[in-house]
Design a protein around this motif. Sequence first.
Motif, PDB file in Angstrom:
ATOM      1  N   GLU A  35      -0.556  -3.646  -0.533  1.00  0.00           N
ATOM      2  CA  GLU A  35       1.142  -4.856  -1.187  1.00  0.00           C
ATOM      3  C   GLU A  35       0.680  -6.005   0.146  1.00  0.00           C
ATOM      4  N   GLU A  36       1.010  -6.944  -0.507  1.00  0.00           N
ATOM      5  CA  GLU A  36       0.972  -8.032   0.516  1.00  0.00           C
ATOM      6  C   GLU A  36       1.589  -8.173   1.648  1.00  0.00           C
ATOM      7  N   GLN A  37       2.765  -7.404   1.088  1.00  0.00           N
ATOM      8  CA  GLN A  37       3.947  -7.853   2.216  1.00  0.00           C
ATOM      9  C   GLN A  37       4.201  -6.761   3.211  1.00  0.00           C
ATOM     10  N   TYR A  50       0.793  -1.858   5.040  1.00  0.00           N
ATOM     11  CA  TYR A  50       0.800  -2.577   3.848  1.00  0.00           C
ATOM     12  C   TYR A  50       0.555  -1.088   3.073  1.00  0.00           C
ATOM     13  N   ALA A  51       1.460  -0.961   1.908  1.00  0.00           N
ATOM     14  CA  ALA A  51       1.871   0.156   0.922  1.00  0.00           C
ATOM     15  C   ALA A  51       0.615  -0.060   0.353  1.00  0.00           C
ATOM     16  N   PRO A  67      -2.194   8.164  -1.279  1.00  0.00           N
ATOM     17  CA  PRO A  67      -0.741   9.452  -1.129  1.00  0.00           C
ATOM     18  C   PRO A  67       0.363   8.548  -2.155  1.00  0.00           C
ATOM     19  N   PHE A  68       0.000   8.172  -3.137  1.00  0.00           N
ATOM     20  CA  PHE A  68       1.060   7.523  -3.811  1.00  0.00           C
ATOM     21  C   PHE A  68       2.663   8.315  -3.549  1.00  0.00           C
ATOM     22  N   ARG A  71       6.029   8.870   2.121  1.00  0.00           N
ATOM     23  CA  ARG A  71       6.671   7.599   3.158  1.00  0.00           C
ATOM     24  C   ARG A  71       5.371   6.684   4.007  1.00  0.00           C
ATOM     25  N   VAL A  72       4.353   8.394   4.191  1.00  0.00           N
ATOM     26  CA  VAL A  72       3.213   6.632   4.811  1.00  0.00           C
ATOM     27  C   VAL A  72       2.487   7.250   3.944  1.00  0.00           C
ATOM     28  N   ASN A  73       2.115   5.696   3.654  1.00  0.00           N
ATOM     29  CA  ASN A  73       0.988   5.841   2.946  1.00  0.00           C
ATOM     30  C   ASN A  73       0.130   4.652   2.686  1.00  0.00           C
ATOM     31  N   GLY A  74       0.678   3.978   4.021  1.00  0.00           N
ATOM     32  CA  GLY A  74       0.362   2.389   4.336  1.00  0.00           C
ATOM     33  C   GLY A  74      -0.749   2.039   5.294  1.00  0.00           C
TER      34      GLY A  74
END
Length: 185
Positions: A35-37, A50-51, A67-68, A71-74
């Motif tokens: 993801e961008e943000q 970044y998710a 890890p979709f 909580r921790v996937n970024g």
Amino acid sequence: MQTQAIIAPRISTLPVHEPRARAILRWLVRKDIIEEQPSTCGSTGNRMAYAISAGARAVVERPELLPFGERVNGLEVVTDRCIFTPMDGFLHEAGCPQCRREVGEALFDSLEDWMPGHTDNFSCPECGHEDDINGFLFLQPCAFSNLGFIFNNWERAGLKKGFVAEFADWLDQPVAHVSVYINSI
């Protein structure tokens, strides 16, 4: 158990590392891998990362293990000098590329000078060969660099070799793909 798939250049001080990191983030967003943000999907510090995004399925061997929904996937980006090694089971063994002798103990002791940036190099205590610390031989993939990309909980899915090679192209450097398994983050 938490995992990390880390990609880092095999050079202590990558020139213009922060602009390169931003360029890689833009590339990963364009490919819809992240993801961008940033959001709180990281594992360290303020947990900003970044998710994961849908395009991540195209860069791993086993997309069903991504890890979709966790909580921790970024993706966390490290732009400070850091040691990227496996945590559990790291052997702390290294060899000299010149004389092929074991130099792990001395090399890892030298990290006290490497970490604050007093030097990028290590000299073999056996033959005197000097090189960037990343130029020495390690039994397990690791890197010592001022830039690293930590994909939280992606390791079980297995980054594709082509994706890791694209990172090397973007960085114009050889990279290490470090696998980390952590009992608790």
